[in-house]
Each structure stands twice: as C-alpha cells, then as structure tokens.
Design a protein around this motif. Structure first.
Motif, short mmCIF file in Angstrom:
data_model
loop_
_atom_site.label_atom_id
_atom_site.label_comp_id
_atom_site.label_asym_id
_atom_site.label_seq_id
_atom_site.Cartn_x
_atom_site.Cartn_y
_atom_site.Cartn_z
N GLY A 141 -13.20 4.04 4.22
CA GLY A 141 -12.17 3.59 5.31
C GLY A 141 -11.22 4.80 5.27
O GLY A 141 -10.63 5.38 6.10
N LEU A 142 -10.86 5.20 4.29
CA LEU A 142 -9.45 6.35 3.45
C LEU A 142 -10.46 7.87 4.57
O LEU A 142 -9.44 8.05 5.09
N ARG A 143 -11.71 7.39 4.55
CA ARG A 143 -12.58 9.29 5.04
C ARG A 143 -12.07 8.42 6.72
O ARG A 143 -12.07 10.01 8.20
N GLY A 173 -0.41 2.15 -3.87
CA GLY A 173 -1.87 2.43 -3.31
C GLY A 173 -2.54 0.88 -2.97
O GLY A 173 -4.24 1.29 -2.64
N ILE A 229 -13.06 0.75 0.76
CA ILE A 229 -12.28 1.95 0.85
C ILE A 229 -12.27 3.18 1.36
O ILE A 229 -11.62 3.68 1.86
N ARG A 286 -11.05 5.46 8.52
CA ARG A 286 -9.45 4.79 9.70
C ARG A 286 -8.89 4.66 8.43
O ARG A 286 -8.39 3.12 8.34
N PRO A 287 -8.10 4.90 7.87
CA PRO A 287 -6.80 4.54 7.42
C PRO A 287 -6.96 3.77 7.34
O PRO A 287 -5.75 2.84 5.88
N GLN A 288 -5.49 3.55 8.63
CA GLN A 288 -4.33 2.74 9.11
C GLN A 288 -5.57 1.04 8.94
O GLN A 288 -4.65 -0.17 8.86
N SER A 289 -7.06 1.01 8.82
CA SER A 289 -7.22 -0.58 9.30
C SER A 289 -7.74 -1.32 7.66
O SER A 289 -8.18 -1.72 7.26
N ILE A 290 -7.33 0.31 6.79
CA ILE A 290 -7.87 -0.11 5.09
C ILE A 290 -7.71 -1.79 4.58
O ILE A 290 -8.19 -2.49 4.70
N GLU A 317 -6.82 11.23 -8.06
CA GLU A 317 -6.01 11.01 -7.37
C GLU A 317 -4.45 10.14 -7.95
O GLU A 317 -3.27 9.52 -7.04
N GLY A 333 0.52 -0.96 -0.03
CA GLY A 333 0.23 0.20 -0.39
C GLY A 333 1.18 1.39 -0.27
O GLY A 333 0.83 2.10 -0.52
#
Length: 221
Positions: A141-143, A62, A138, A145-149, A78, A58
């Motif tokens: 999760g980015l909105r 990404g 996805i 808690r990104p670390q939990s993706i 993006e 990631g």
C-alpha cells in the motif's frame, strides 16, 4: 512530531484497538450463543476501528500499533532502533490497559488470565500467514496508494479473521493483551509465545518478499 507525541499515539492507538477487540468479543458473546455470529460481532468492529485509528493517528506516529510492524520499519531504517524499542513498550502497555478498560466497561475484574487454548501447528502457521499478509499489504500500500492504508489494513484484518484458523491476531502486543482477558478473545499465556514467534517470522518473510516485489523498476535512459 516529537517522540513523546508519537509514543502517546502508539499507546492510545494500541489501547483503543485492544479495547475494541476485547470489548466487542464480550458484547458478542453476551448477545448470542452462535459462535459464528459472535465472531462476526468481533470482526466488524476490529476492522472499523483500525480504519479510524490509522486515519487519525497515522500522521503522528505512523500508526504501527504492532511490534512486528515496528520491527519491519526499523529494519528498513525508517525508524531508529531506540525509538522502535520505545514504540514496542508503548504498544504493549497500551494493549494491556486496553484490555483492562474493556473489562471495566462490562463490569468484569480488570485483571484476568486467559484460559482459552489456542495452540498447535495450524494455529502457528495461521499467525505466520496473517502477519505476512498484514505486512505485505502495508508495504504494498505504501508503494502503490499510501492514502488507502487505513482501508487496506482494516479490510485485510476483517478478512483474515475468517480465512485463518487463529482468527488473525497478527500482532505481538495484542497477543500479550489478549492473554490477560479470560473472555471470548482470550489466549492462554502459555500459548502466546508460539503466536508471537510466528507473527515475527511472517512479518520478516513479508519484508523479504516486498523488497523484491515492490522495488521500483529502473528504466535505462
């Protein structure tokens, strides 16, 4: 990261993902004649490898590993469209190589054509739902808690294997690769286009919803 490193990450990641999907399907099919148990043996490794690959790769590319996801991020500006096109090529090539690697690990012919029939309205609708959920997870999760993706995607696909009639391919590159394996996880090449169209439609619907649902609330001062 340079584009070359990002493309390498997408190729390797998609390849390992497909090798896991196909390889675990072959192993499960060899170990049991119970279809439910075989599907479980296919499900758990897939969810697990997604967690690993997204965590490790990631930060480089990404960790899209999925043309529908790449298209969504291109629409969101993006990733530029040239890079996105190269990502898709890398994903498809990586997936095909991953399928061949899985075959060779089990002493099977590297090049195969699937004969497993997967078609019909319920299958296509399932793929649209699977891709919709994946992209929504996805973007949400980015909105939030990104670390939990990595965990979110791995767990979502694990669940979607069981709540969709299609066992949740949710990925055009993986679908193409699975058309080239005549094993437990295969899909006839003639059936692949219906899956791919449904996957892109589901992803685009999720993008539209996410633009509204996850939009930051502006508070007047």
């Amino acid at each position: 990261m340079t584009l070359a490193r990002r493309l390498a990450a997408e190729t390797i990641g998609t390849g390992l993902l497909v090798a896991t999907v196909v390889g675990s399907g072959i192993m499960a099919d060899q170990l049991t004649s119970d279809t439910a148990m075989a599907l479980m043996g296919n499900t758990i490794p897939t969810g697990a490898i997604l967690f690993v690959l997204i965590t490790v790769l990631g930060p480089i590319s990404g960790a899209h590993f999925n043309p529908a996801v790449t298209a969504v991020f291109a629409i969101r500006k993006e990733i530029d469209w040239t890079s996105a096109a190269l990502y898709v090529i890398a994903q498809v090539v990586g997936g095909i190589v991953g399928s061949m690697v899985a075959h060779l690990m089990f002493d099977l012919p590297a090049l195969q054509v699937a004969t497993h029939v997967r078609t019909g309205t319920s299958q296509w609708f399932s793929e649209a739902v699977a891709a919709f959920g994946l992209v929504a997870v996805i973007l949400g999760g980015l909105r939030a808690r990104p670390q939990s993706i990595p965990a979110l995607v791995g767990l979502y696909i694990t669940a979607a294997y069981w709540f969709t009639a299609s066992t949740s391919f949710a990925n055009p590159a993986v679908t193409i690769a699975r058309a080239l394996t005549d094993t437990f996880s295969g899909i006839r090449p003639a059936d692949a286009p219906g899956f791919i169209i449904a996957q892109f439609l589901g992803a685009l619907l999720a993008l539209g919803l996410a633009g509204w649902l996850f939009k930051p609330v502006e508070v007047a001062e």
